[in-house]
Write an enzyme that holds these catalytic residues in place. Structure first.
Site, PDB file in Angstrom:
ATOM      1  N   LEU A 150       0.861  -1.170   0.000  1.00  0.00           N
ATOM      2  CA  LEU A 150       0.000   0.000   0.000  1.00  0.00           C
ATOM      3  C   LEU A 150       0.900   1.222   0.000  1.00  0.00           C
ATOM      4  O   LEU A 150       2.000   1.202   0.561  1.00  0.00           O
ATOM      5  CB  LEU A 150      -0.901   0.036   1.245  1.00  0.00           C
ATOM      6  CG  LEU A 150      -1.964  -1.049   1.387  1.00  0.00           C
ATOM      7  CD1 LEU A 150      -2.689  -0.898   2.719  1.00  0.00           C
ATOM      8  CD2 LEU A 150      -2.959  -1.016   0.239  1.00  0.00           C
ATOM      9  N   ASP A 151       0.441   2.296  -0.641  1.00  0.00           N
ATOM     10  CA  ASP A 151       1.205   3.529  -0.609  1.00  0.00           C
ATOM     11  C   ASP A 151       1.397   3.996   0.831  1.00  0.00           C
ATOM     12  O   ASP A 151       0.602   3.670   1.717  1.00  0.00           O
ATOM     13  CB  ASP A 151       0.483   4.634  -1.383  1.00  0.00           C
ATOM     14  CG  ASP A 151       0.389   4.347  -2.873  1.00  0.00           C
ATOM     15  OD1 ASP A 151       1.166   3.517  -3.362  1.00  0.00           O
ATOM     16  OD2 ASP A 151      -0.471   4.963  -3.534  1.00  0.00           O
ATOM     17  N   ARG A 152       2.401   4.804   1.032  1.00  0.00           N
ATOM     18  CA  ARG A 152       2.697   5.313   2.377  1.00  0.00           C
ATOM     19  C   ARG A 152       1.479   6.003   3.000  1.00  0.00           C
ATOM     20  O   ARG A 152       1.167   5.809   4.172  1.00  0.00           O
ATOM     21  CB  ARG A 152       3.865   6.296   2.309  1.00  0.00           C
ATOM     22  CG  ARG A 152       4.221   6.918   3.652  1.00  0.00           C
ATOM     23  CD  ARG A 152       5.353   7.911   3.515  1.00  0.00           C
ATOM     24  NE  ARG A 152       5.724   8.463   4.805  1.00  0.00           N
ATOM     25  CZ  ARG A 152       6.685   9.367   4.984  1.00  0.00           C
ATOM     26  NH1 ARG A 152       7.366   9.810   3.935  1.00  0.00           N
ATOM     27  NH2 ARG A 152       6.980   9.825   6.192  1.00  0.00           N
ATOM     28  N   THR A 154      -1.662   5.549   2.319  1.00  0.00           N
ATOM     29  CA  THR A 154      -2.883   4.736   2.320  1.00  0.00           C
ATOM     30  C   THR A 154      -2.888   3.829   3.540  1.00  0.00           C
ATOM     31  O   THR A 154      -1.908   3.144   3.827  1.00  0.00           O
ATOM     32  CB  THR A 154      -2.965   3.877   1.042  1.00  0.00           C
ATOM     33  OG1 THR A 154      -2.897   4.734  -0.097  1.00  0.00           O
ATOM     34  CG2 THR A 154      -4.259   3.080   0.998  1.00  0.00           C
ATOM     35  N   ARG A 251      -5.373   6.211  -7.561  1.00  0.00           N
ATOM     36  CA  ARG A 251      -5.132   7.648  -7.596  1.00  0.00           C
ATOM     37  C   ARG A 251      -5.022   8.154  -9.032  1.00  0.00           C
ATOM     38  O   ARG A 251      -5.594   9.199  -9.381  1.00  0.00           O
ATOM     39  CB  ARG A 251      -3.859   7.967  -6.803  1.00  0.00           C
ATOM     40  CG  ARG A 251      -3.963   7.586  -5.328  1.00  0.00           C
ATOM     41  CD  ARG A 251      -2.605   7.521  -4.650  1.00  0.00           C
ATOM     42  NE  ARG A 251      -1.962   8.831  -4.605  1.00  0.00           N
ATOM     43  CZ  ARG A 251      -0.702   9.020  -4.196  1.00  0.00           C
ATOM     44  NH1 ARG A 251       0.023   7.971  -3.810  1.00  0.00           N
ATOM     45  NH2 ARG A 251      -0.189  10.216  -4.174  1.00  0.00           N
TER      46      ARG A 251
END
Length: 333
Positions: A150-152, A154, A251
């Site tokens: 997961l993105d930082r 998120t 995104r």
């Protein structure tokens, strides 16, 4: 001329250069000069070396904007990049489920998944190494047990393998698109449920931090807007399913159709001048994106595992404020 430092046994040598300034370089800024003479180093990295004292002019520390004079000497010490092995760190980590084969965690916002440049501590891997005794090593020393990311910014659900057999089977399920992943995102505009976005995604050639659906080299990406709760005419809470797992996929896709995620500074989700009833979004310090549902087959016996995660406090408080000011209940679209 170039020389090598003598370091402790087992370490790669640092590289040092001593360069006299000739007419060719006279008048150049120090950082511009370094870019021209040191191959394979970005300007930002070279500026950081200057700030950290690895570059001297006539033996003295200098600033990046120093104009070089004829006859001075620039001494550049370029440390060999280190690739530290992550160590266990006592970081709070909500564990949703754990057995002998896997662990499901609720990743907090702001946490990087695994060590990378600029993030060699405080990551999910550091926390896992502290809380979980046996992690799969198939992902390498820096990514033990990590099957997906997961993105930082998120938050939400992730599954981590605890042995190699589980790692291989979970990785297969992700590859074969057998894993169900759903997210909650607050987005700008009036959104229509049921829309499917199939634009391929690749690295943006003009900004290496971004992904784009207009890259020459791209990979298939599929996103579906499952349900929509229109909070007000300006904002909608969308339930998003992804059938592929490309970097920044949700995104990029939502931004590409004119509905960027609220708070996403990289993909157009930031608004400064807002009406009073939606100013709650200014409290966000990350994209309003949360991995809310995760389902897969258990790697050992094949039983279906399903998990759900509620919105974390920072997102819920913003949403609650928006709903209250809307003066109506959120309606399903």
């Amino acid at each position: 001329m170039a020389r090598l430092h003598q370091n402790a046994p087992g370490r790669q040598p640092d590289i040092a250069l001593l360069i006299p300034i000739t007419e060719e370089y006279e008048g150049l800024r120090l950082d511009h000069f370094l870019v021209s003479v040191v191959p394979g180093q970005s300007r930002s990295h070279l500026q950081r070396l200057i700030e950290e004292g690895h570059v001297t002019v006539n033996g003295r520390p200098a600033k990046a904007n120093l104009r070089l004079k004829l006859g001075v000497s620039v001494d550049i010490d370029i440390p060999e990049p280190r690739d530290p092995i992550p160590v266990p760190e006592n970081i709070e980590l909500p564990i949703v489920y754990e057995d002998a084969d896997l662990v499901v965690v609720n990743k907090p916002p702001g946490m990087v998944v695994h060590p990378a440049a600029g993030h060699d501590s405080g990551t999910l891997v550091n926390a896992l190494l502290y809380h979980v005794d046996d992690l799969s090593g198939i992902g390498g020393e820096k990514r033990p047990g990590i099957v997906h990311r997961l993105d930082r910014g998120t938050s939400g659900l992730m599954v981590v393998a605890k042995n190699d057999a589980a790692h291989q089977e979970l990785a297969r399920q992700f590859h074969d698109r057998e894993v169900s992943k759903e997210y909650l995102a607050l987005v700008w505009g009036v959104v229509v449920a049921g829309r499917r976005i199939e634009d391929p995604i690749g690295r943006d050639p003009n900004n290496r931090l971004k992904m784009t659906n207009r890259a020459r080299r791209s990979r298939e990406a599929v996103t579906r807007i499952v349900r929509v709760f229109q909070v007000n005419p300006a904002l909608a809470l969308a339930q998003i399913a992804i059938h592929t797992g490309r970097t920044h996929q949700i995104r990029v896709h939502l931004s590409s159709i004119g509905h960027p995620i609220v708070g996403d500074t990289l993909y157009g989700g930031l608004r400064r001048r807002l009406p009073f009833d939606i100013r709650a979004v200014l409290r966000l310090d990350r994209p309003f994106l949360h991995a809310a549902k995760l389902a897969f087959k258990h790697p050992r016996d094949g039983r279906r595992m399903e998990f759900e995660s509620e919105l974390p406090p920072d997102l819920k408080s913003v949403l609650d404020d928006l709903i209250e000011k809307s003066g109506q209940e959120v309606e399903q679209g």
